[in-house]
Scaffold this active site. Structure first.
Site, short mmCIF file in Angstrom:
data_model
loop_
_atom_site.label_atom_id
_atom_site.label_comp_id
_atom_site.label_asym_id
_atom_site.label_seq_id
_atom_site.Cartn_x
_atom_site.Cartn_y
_atom_site.Cartn_z
N GLY A 246 46.21 58.72 40.43
CA GLY A 246 46.55 57.84 39.33
C GLY A 246 47.13 56.53 39.79
O GLY A 246 46.43 55.54 39.98
N ARG A 247 48.45 56.50 40.00
CA ARG A 247 49.11 55.24 40.35
C ARG A 247 48.50 54.51 41.55
O ARG A 247 48.47 53.27 41.55
CB ARG A 247 50.61 55.50 40.57
CG ARG A 247 51.40 55.49 39.25
CD ARG A 247 52.85 55.84 39.47
NE ARG A 247 53.00 57.27 39.75
CZ ARG A 247 54.14 57.81 40.17
NH1 ARG A 247 55.20 57.05 40.38
NH2 ARG A 247 54.22 59.11 40.37
N GLN B 233 38.16 60.22 28.20
CA GLN B 233 39.17 61.21 27.83
C GLN B 233 39.49 61.11 26.34
O GLN B 233 39.87 60.04 25.84
CB GLN B 233 40.46 61.04 28.64
CG GLN B 233 41.40 62.23 28.44
CD GLN B 233 42.74 62.05 29.12
OE1 GLN B 233 43.48 61.12 28.81
NE2 GLN B 233 43.07 62.94 30.04
N ARG C 8 41.81 68.79 30.29
CA ARG C 8 43.03 68.58 31.07
C ARG C 8 44.14 69.48 30.54
O ARG C 8 44.37 69.57 29.33
CB ARG C 8 43.48 67.12 31.02
CG ARG C 8 44.43 66.78 32.18
CD ARG C 8 44.75 65.32 32.26
NE ARG C 8 45.12 64.97 33.63
CZ ARG C 8 45.89 63.94 33.94
NH1 ARG C 8 46.39 63.16 33.00
NH2 ARG C 8 46.17 63.66 35.21
N TYR D 21 50.68 66.46 24.14
CA TYR D 21 50.07 65.81 22.99
C TYR D 21 49.56 66.87 22.02
O TYR D 21 49.87 68.06 22.17
CB TYR D 21 49.00 64.83 23.45
CG TYR D 21 49.58 63.67 24.25
CD1 TYR D 21 50.56 62.84 23.69
CD2 TYR D 21 49.18 63.42 25.56
CE1 TYR D 21 51.12 61.80 24.42
CE2 TYR D 21 49.73 62.37 26.29
CZ TYR D 21 50.71 61.57 25.71
OH TYR D 21 51.27 60.54 26.43
#
Length: 370
Positions: free
Chosen positions: A321-322, A100, A229, A181
């Protein structure tokens, strides 16, 4: 053992995957101060090669891109060499991994910037919250608005990063145009108040992100190993307001992306780490239908959620993810409906191998082939 369609092999584009499970990008802040991933990251990623596709932790494209201490980069030879060891390990364990590509923009701090300079952004608007630095958490500052003639140089940083990712042995790359971002700071009119060719209209606000997509796809000889993304609905980090015409803006973005033949879009559905609730005026199913490639759904996924979304045609792949923090054998646990381990938050960011690459599987240590 479940025979869930989520856990069966699938092909997207020319990429054959073991299942529809994607390991989402997970910032873990284990790299050196020079942005070099540690040797034990080989174990961490190798253990998780059960995913159909791993998307690496967000990786800085340049020194200016850095927003958090101890995050990896892809602009030096030492960084490339370390990533080569990681991709080799993933491949030895029959895995697939994309890198990424990341520029944090205003979600940064002078303490992690070259020579203590101000972070950069589309406009000089201060984000809410704090940055993780070597000296601890420090309040964000007001960034410097990029000059018009600086932007092509950042596009070239993305191109170089994409080329370096190919040299490092990655199977592809994902452009990080989400989570407020830098690229999304240009997309949203809440953070882009520019009056030059990169601001104002939707077309102008998409100009820089699309130039990045063009450069990255050129570096990879086309879009068939490039994903992106997106996060139309999240306000984090920075407590960033949504775009004023969210669906119109992101619909135009997705439509424009179709020209580059991208492999997939990877969409955060809701607010990162908080909720799957969708704000009024945002239609993820419409974005999925408008995009001509594959669609990865993300945010608080479970196997049941993924099965329902697949049956309804809402997504092709599903990123977790987590759950991957403390469950290196996640796919096996999902297949057997076994309970999932929980990683204490103290291990999420920073530190060494403990709480990172030492989590056992259901049947003991997860062995990694070299």
């Amino acid at each position: 053992m479940t025979t869930s369609p989520i856990l069966q092999p699938v092909t997207i584009g020319d990429l054959e995957l073991k299942n529809r499970i994607v390991m989402a990008p997970l910032t873990r802040s284990r790299s050196s101060t020079q942005g070099v991933p540690p040797d034990f990251a080989q174990d961490y990623y190798g253990q998780r090669s059960n995913a159909g596709l791993i998307i690496s932790e967000a990786t800085n494209i340049s020194p200016q891109a850095v927003g958090y201490a101890y995050t990896p980069g892809i602009w030096t030879e030492a960084q490339v060499e370390s990533w080569q060891k990681i991709t080799s390990t993933v491949h030895a364990n029959d895995g697939r991994i994309f890198l990424q590509l990341w520029h944090t923009g205003r979600i940064s701090h002078p303490d992690v910037q070259p020579d203590g300079q101000l972070p950069v952004s589309a406009s000089a608007i201060k984000p809410t919250g704090s940055a993780f630095t070597e000296g601890g958490m420090k309040e964000h500052v007001t960034p410097r608005a990029l000059e018009t003639d600086e932007i092509p140089g950042i596009v070239e940083h993305y191109r170089r990063a994409a080329e370096n990712a190919k040299r490092a042995g990655f199977d592809g790359v994902e452009i990080h145009s989400a989570n407020n971002y830098l690229l999304e700071q240009f997309v949203r009119d809440s953070t882009n108040k520019r009056t030059d060719r990169y601001g104002g209209s939707i077309e102008n606000r998409l100009r820089f992100p699309l130039a990045v997509v063009e450069a990255v796809t050129e570096a990879w000889g086309g879009g068939n190993r490039v994903g992106i993304r997106l996060s139309p609905a999240t306000t984090q980090p920075g407590e960033t307001p949504l775009d004023s015409t969210t669906h119109e803006t992101f619909g135009a973005y997705v439509d424009a992306l179709n020209a580059y033949g991208l492999l997939y879009i990877h969409t955060i559905e809701g607010v990162t780490q908080q909720t799957r609730d969708v704000p009024e005026g945002v239609d993820f199913l419409d974005l999925r239908r408008r995009f001509e490639g594959a669609y990865i759904g993300n945010n608080q996924n479970t196997l049941d959620v993924a099965e329902k979304e697949l049956a309804e045609g809402r997504a092709d792949l599903f990123s977790f993810g987590r759950p991957y923090l403390a469950n290196p054998d996640l796919v096996g646990r999902l297949a057997s409906r076994a309970p999932l381990a929980e990683a204490p938050k103290q291990y999420w960011y920073g530190g060494g191998a403990t709480g990172y690459s030492d989590w056992p599987g259901m049947d003991g240590p997860v062995l990694v082939r070299r």
